[in-house]
Design a protein around this motif. Structure first.
Motif, short mmCIF file in Angstrom:
data_model
loop_
_atom_site.label_atom_id
_atom_site.label_comp_id
_atom_site.label_asym_id
_atom_site.label_seq_id
_atom_site.Cartn_x
_atom_site.Cartn_y
_atom_site.Cartn_z
N PHE A 274 -3.32 96.48 54.78
CA PHE A 274 -4.62 96.83 53.86
C PHE A 274 -5.00 95.43 53.22
CE2 PHE A 274 -2.35 101.04 53.44
CZ PHE A 274 -3.27 101.78 53.92
N VAL A 275 -6.39 95.29 53.59
CA VAL A 275 -7.24 94.08 52.79
C VAL A 275 -8.14 94.65 51.70
CG1 VAL A 275 -8.62 92.02 53.15
CG2 VAL A 275 -7.01 92.73 54.89
N PHE A 276 -7.88 94.30 50.40
CA PHE A 276 -8.74 94.77 49.25
C PHE A 276 -9.92 93.77 49.39
CE2 PHE A 276 -4.72 96.44 48.44
CZ PHE A 276 -4.92 97.62 47.91
N LEU A 277 -11.20 94.21 48.78
CA LEU A 277 -12.22 93.45 48.70
C LEU A 277 -12.26 92.06 48.42
CD1 LEU A 277 -15.46 93.77 49.01
CD2 LEU A 277 -15.48 94.47 46.50
N TYR A 278 -11.50 91.87 47.27
CA TYR A 278 -11.56 90.56 46.64
C TYR A 278 -10.57 89.55 47.28
CZ TYR A 278 -14.37 93.29 43.40
OH TYR A 278 -15.23 93.91 42.67
N ASP A 279 -9.74 90.17 48.02
CA ASP A 279 -8.77 89.54 48.79
C ASP A 279 -9.24 88.93 49.99
OD1 ASP A 279 -7.23 89.62 46.68
OD2 ASP A 279 -5.89 91.27 47.48
N ASP A 280 -10.17 89.74 50.73
CA ASP A 280 -10.79 89.23 51.89
C ASP A 280 -11.50 87.88 51.96
OD1 ASP A 280 -12.31 89.12 54.50
OD2 ASP A 280 -12.52 91.30 54.58
N PRO A 281 -10.86 86.91 53.08
CA PRO A 281 -11.15 85.58 52.79
C PRO A 281 -12.90 85.42 52.96
CG PRO A 281 -9.40 85.53 54.26
CD PRO A 281 -9.83 86.98 53.77
N GLN A 282 -13.24 86.44 53.75
CA GLN A 282 -14.81 86.46 54.09
C GLN A 282 -15.75 86.68 53.03
OE1 GLN A 282 -14.47 84.61 57.02
NE2 GLN A 282 -16.57 85.58 57.44
N TYR A 283 -14.93 87.18 51.98
CA TYR A 283 -15.67 87.57 50.54
C TYR A 283 -16.23 86.43 50.03
CZ TYR A 283 -16.92 89.70 46.35
OH TYR A 283 -17.46 90.13 44.97
N LYS A 284 -15.33 85.37 49.88
CA LYS A 284 -15.74 84.04 49.62
C LYS A 284 -16.71 83.44 50.30
CE LYS A 284 -13.60 79.57 48.46
NZ LYS A 284 -12.17 78.57 48.48
N ALA A 285 -16.51 83.75 51.62
CA ALA A 285 -17.12 82.69 52.58
C ALA A 285 -18.82 83.50 52.54
CB ALA A 285 -16.82 83.17 54.17
N ALA A 286 -18.86 84.54 52.39
CA ALA A 286 -20.16 85.28 52.00
C ALA A 286 -20.82 84.70 50.88
CB ALA A 286 -20.08 86.66 51.88
N TYR A 287 -20.28 84.36 49.60
CA TYR A 287 -20.92 83.93 48.58
C TYR A 287 -21.16 82.37 48.79
CZ TYR A 287 -20.97 88.41 45.84
OH TYR A 287 -21.49 89.50 45.58
N GLN A 288 -20.21 81.87 49.47
CA GLN A 288 -20.68 80.31 49.91
C GLN A 288 -21.94 80.36 50.75
OE1 GLN A 288 -16.75 79.47 51.85
NE2 GLN A 288 -16.37 77.67 50.34
N TRP A 289 -22.32 81.08 51.28
CA TRP A 289 -23.28 81.24 52.00
C TRP A 289 -24.63 81.34 51.19
CZ3 TRP A 289 -27.56 84.79 53.39
CH2 TRP A 289 -28.31 84.14 54.38
N LEU A 290 -24.45 82.18 50.36
CA LEU A 290 -25.44 82.79 49.47
C LEU A 290 -25.61 81.46 48.41
CD1 LEU A 290 -24.45 86.31 48.58
CD2 LEU A 290 -26.48 85.59 49.48
N ASN A 291 -24.56 80.78 48.27
CA ASN A 291 -24.83 79.84 47.17
C ASN A 291 -25.40 78.24 48.14
OD1 ASN A 291 -23.08 76.83 46.66
ND2 ASN A 291 -24.06 77.85 44.91
N LYS A 292 -25.22 78.39 49.36
CA LYS A 292 -25.87 77.42 50.15
C LYS A 292 -27.43 77.49 50.20
CE LYS A 292 -26.23 75.92 55.01
NZ LYS A 292 -25.72 76.20 56.34
N MET A 293 -27.83 78.89 50.34
CA MET A 293 -29.16 79.28 50.46
C MET A 293 -29.83 78.84 49.17
SD MET A 293 -29.72 80.08 53.70
CE MET A 293 -28.64 78.59 53.98
N TYR A 294 -29.15 79.33 48.20
CA TYR A 294 -29.88 79.14 46.84
C TYR A 294 -30.03 77.68 46.60
CZ TYR A 294 -30.39 79.90 41.75
OH TYR A 294 -30.92 80.05 40.27
N ARG A 295 -29.11 76.73 46.83
CA ARG A 295 -29.15 75.48 46.41
C ARG A 295 -30.29 74.87 47.31
NH1 ARG A 295 -22.97 74.11 47.40
NH2 ARG A 295 -23.84 72.12 47.97
N GLN A 296 -30.48 75.34 48.69
CA GLN A 296 -31.52 74.95 49.46
C GLN A 296 -32.90 75.66 49.06
OE1 GLN A 296 -30.40 75.41 53.56
NE2 GLN A 296 -28.78 74.06 53.32
N LYS A 297 -33.12 76.30 48.01
CA LYS A 297 -34.35 76.91 47.51
C LYS A 297 -34.63 77.89 48.71
CE LYS A 297 -35.54 73.21 44.59
NZ LYS A 297 -34.31 73.69 43.47
N LEU A 298 -33.94 78.79 49.23
CA LEU A 298 -34.38 79.66 50.26
C LEU A 298 -34.21 81.11 49.75
CD1 LEU A 298 -33.08 77.96 53.64
CD2 LEU A 298 -35.35 77.82 52.47
#
Length: 572
Positions: A274-298
Motif C-alpha cells: 500500500f502506498v499512501f498519497l503523501y508517501d508516493d515519490p511521484q507526489y513530490k515530483a509532480a509539485y516539483q514540476w508545478l514549481n518549475k512551471m511557476y518559476r518560468q512564469k508559465l
C-alpha cells in the motif's frame, strides 16, 4: 342427532380448510425466515388487492429532506398503472441520523425507510430490533425476478455473520465488471484556437515536454484585449480536498492516485504494497514540476490567491490557454451556452494525460464504486410487505433506462425517445416539462418525487448523457466526460478505497490537521523561489506530517480498519 353429526362434520371440513390456508401462509412468510410472528407473516404477504378491493399501498420514509407531494404524476402512474402500488412518501426534517434515532426510540417507522448507505444507519436499524431480515426474498425468482437478479457480489457483502441481509440494496451498477465511470471531469483542457495560433496540434501535447513547449509559445500570445495569455491555470480552492483538487490532474499524469471511494485517504497498491498519497515519490515530483512551471512564469502568477469567481472570469474572457483540473471549475457554462465558436470557451477540449518519463501508468483521480448507494429497510411490524416487495421488484428491473423510468415515468408518457430506444430522448409533455424544470421545488414535486435512487444504473445508457439539447455547446459536457472517462484516470473501487475513520479514533482527531497541512504546503511548494527553497519546504512538510498530524499512527490505524473490513466482508 343427525343434525349434530352433520354440523360436526361441516365444522371439521371448515377447520381443515383453515389449517391448509394457515399452513400455506406460514410457509410463504414463516417467522423463522422473516423474523416476525405467524400473524405478522400472514399479514405481510397480502395479495395484490385487499378484500375490500383497495390497491396495494405502503408508506416510505425518506432519509433526507425533500418537498413532498403524494399526488405527483409519477406516483399516480405507479398507483393506477404500473406496478399498481400506492407509495406514500414522508421526508426527514433536519439531520438524518438524529431523526433516525428519534424515530427508532419512539416506535419506529410504519412500513419502509430508505437511507444513503451507512454503517451508522445499518447498525442503528439492527440494534433497534424493529426491522426484518430479508435474505429469503432474493431467492424467489418466480415471484420477485428482479430482486433475485441483483448481482450476488453486492448481496454477499451485505450478509452478517448469521447470513442475514437487513436491507434491499438500491442505486447500484447493473454490471459491476463494467461499471459506469460517472461524471469524470479531471483532465488537461486546452484551447484549440490557441493551440492553432501556436502552430501545434493536440498530438504535440502527448508528452510533458510537448506541453511545456506549448506553454512557452502560449506565453508569447495575447488575448482579444491585447493582454498576454496566462499559459496555464488551475483553481486552488480552499474548500477542496485531497480527493477533489485541480492539482490532481497533474498528479494523475505523474502516476499518483488521488481518488477513493469514501476512504479517509487516497491509497494505491503498488507491487503488493500500500502506498499512501503523501508517501508516493511521484507526489513530490509532480509539485516539483508545478514549481518549475511557476518559476518560468508559465502558470498564472495569481494561481495561489485567485478565488473561484475570479478564476471563472478569466476562463470566460479567454485569459487562459490551458487549464488543468476539473472542467466543472472552469465553469461548463463557458461552452454550454454557446451555439458556435463565438467565444473562447467554445474551443476547450480535453487531451489525454501527457506522458511523463518514468511513469508507466496514469494515477487514478476517480474511483468508481459500483456497490449500492442506498438501502431500503422494512419494519418487522409492517402489514404491507407484499406492496413494498412488488414495488422494489419493479424499480430494480435490470434495464439500462430504468433510472429514467423510475424518475420520470415510462417512455411515451412524459418523455420519449427521439429516434430509437437507448438513444437520445426529450420531454414530450409540455406541462410536465415546464413544472419539472421550473426551478421551483413545489412545482417539480407535483410531477415527480425524483426517486431514481430506488433503481439501478448502467454503463450502457445514462439519461443525462443522452438528453436532446437545443444549443450545440450543451452537448460538449457529455462528450468531454465520456472522453475523460476513457483516458485512464478512472478505476473500480477496491476494499482499501473504502476505509473510513474509526469512531473516536486518530483519523477523527488528526484528519483535519492533515488536510490543513496539504493546503498550507502545496502553496509553499509551488511558489518556492529555487530548488533549495523547494527542498526545504518539502522537508518541513514531511516533518509536520509526523509532528502535527501523527502520520505514522494514522497509517497504522488505517491498516487496522482495513484488516477489519477484509475480515468481515473480504477483499474486492
Amino acid at each position: 342427532m343427525k343434525t349434530r353429526k352433520k354440523a360436526a362434520a361441516y365444522a371439521a371440513i371448515v377447520l381443515a380448510l383453515l389449517l391448509m390456508v394457515t399452513s400455506a401462509c406460514s410457509k410463504a412468510g414463516s417467522p423463522e425466515n422473516q423474523g416476525g410472528t405467524n400473524d405478522q407473516a400472514s399479514a405481510g404477504g397480502g395479495s395484490a388487492e385487499s378484500g375490500s378491493g383497495s390497491p396495494l399501498a405502503f408508506e416510505l420514509w425518506l432519509g433526507w429532506t425533500a418537498t413532498i407531494n403524494n399526488d405527483s404524476l409519477v406516483q399516480k402512474y405507479w398507483r393506477e398503472q404500473e406496478p399498481g402500488v400506492d407509495v406514500k412518501l414522508e421526508a426527514t426534517q433536519g439531520d438524518a441520523i438524529t431523526a433516525l434515532n428519534l424515530r427508532l426510540n419512539t416506535g419506529g417507522f410504519k412500513d419502509a425507510a430508505v437511507f444513503n448507505r451507512s454503517e451508522t444507519v445499518k447498525n442503528a436499524m439492527i440494534r433497534s430490533n424493529q426491522v426484518m431480515p430479508l435474505e429469503q426474498y432474493f431467492e424467489l425468482p418466480d415471484k420477485y425476478p428482479n430482486l433475485a437478479a441483483i448481482p450476488k457480489v453486492y448481496l454477499d457483502r451485505m450478509r452478517d455473520p448469521d447470513g442475514h441481509i437487513w436491507s434491499i440494496p438500491t442505486w447500484f451498477d447493473q454490471n459491476p465488471d463494467n461499471p459506469w465511470p460517472g461524471w469524470a471531469s479531471t483532465a488537461w483542457m486546452v484551447r484549440t484556437d490557441v493551440l492553432e495560433q501556436a502552430g501545434m496540434t493536440k498530438e504535440d501535447l502527448a508528452t510533458l515536454e510537448g506541453v511545456e513547449a506549448f506553454l512557452a509559445k502560449a506565453a508569447e500570445l495575447k488575448d482579444a484585449s491585447g493582454k498576454p495569455l496566462n499559459p496555464m491555470g488551475f483553481l486552488m480552492d480552499q474548500n477542496d480536498s485531497a480527493g477533489w483538487s485541480d492539482e490532481n490532474a497533474v498528479l494523475s499524469a505523474f502516476g499518483v492516485t488521488t481518488g477513493s471511494a469514501g476512504g479517509v485517504i487516497p491509497v494505491e497498491k503498488k507491487n503488493g504494497e500500500f502506498v499512501f498519497l503523501y508517501d508516493d515519490p511521484q507526489y513530490k515530483a509532480a509539485y516539483q514540476w508545478l514549481n518549475k512551471m511557476y518559476r518560468q512564469k508559465l502558470i498564472d502568477p495569481e494561481v495561489v490567491t485567485d478565488k473561484k469567481e475570479r478564476y471563472k472570469e478569466k476562463n470566460k474572457s479567454g485569459r487562459t490557454a490551458m487549464n488543468v483540473g476539473s472542467f466543472w471549475n472552469i465553469d461548463q457554462s463557458v461552452w454550454e451556452t454557446l451555439d458556435g465558436p463565438t467565444e473562447p470557451g467554445w474551443y476547450y477540449e480535453p487531451i489525454p494525460f501527457p506522458k511523463v518519463e518514468g511513469v508507466d501508468a496514469v494515477g487514478f483521480n476517480q474511483v468508481v464504486n459500483p456497490f449500492p448507494g442506498y438501502d431500503v429497510y422494512i419494519s418487522k411490524n409492517t402489514k404491507n410487505l407484499e406492496a413494498i416487495l412488488k414495488f422494489l421488484d419493479y424499480t430494480l428491473q435490470p434495464k439500462p433506462e430504468m433510472q429514467q423510468v423510475v424518475n420520470e415515468g415510462p417512455a411515451g408518457l412524459y418523455w420519449d425517445w427521439v429516434d430509437q430506444p437507448l438513444g437520445k430522448w426529450r420531454f414530450v409533455d409540455e406541462e410536465y416539462d415546464k413544472a419539472r424544470n421550473s426551478g421551483d421545488q413545489a412545482q417539480k414535486a407535483s410531477v415527480t418525487p425524483e426517486l431514481y435512487m430506488l433503481s439501478s444504473y448502467s454503463n450502457d445508457w445514462y439519461p443525462w448523457w443522452n438528453n436532446e439539447v437545443t444549443v450545440a455547446g450543451a452537448a460538449k459536457t457529455q462528450q468531454f466526460t465520456k472522453a475523460i472517462g476513457e483516458m485512464g484516470g478512472v478505476r473500480t473501487a477496491h476494499a482499501y478505497d473504502t476505509v473510513t475513520a474509526k469512531p473516536g479514533g486518530l483519523w477523527e482527531k488528526y484528519g483535519l490537521e492533515l488536510e490543513n497541512l496539504r493546503k498550507e504546503y502545496r502553496a509553499k511548494l509551488i511558489m518556492a523561489k529555487d530548488d533549495a527553497q523547494f527542498e526545504a519546504a518539502w522537508q518541513e512538510f514531511r516533518d509536520a506530517l509526523e509532528k502535527r498530524a501523527h502520520w505514522s499512527e494514522l497509517k497504522q490505524e488505517w491498516q487496522e480498519q482495513y484488516d477489519a473490513i477484509v475480515q468481515t466482508s473480504g477483499e474486492f
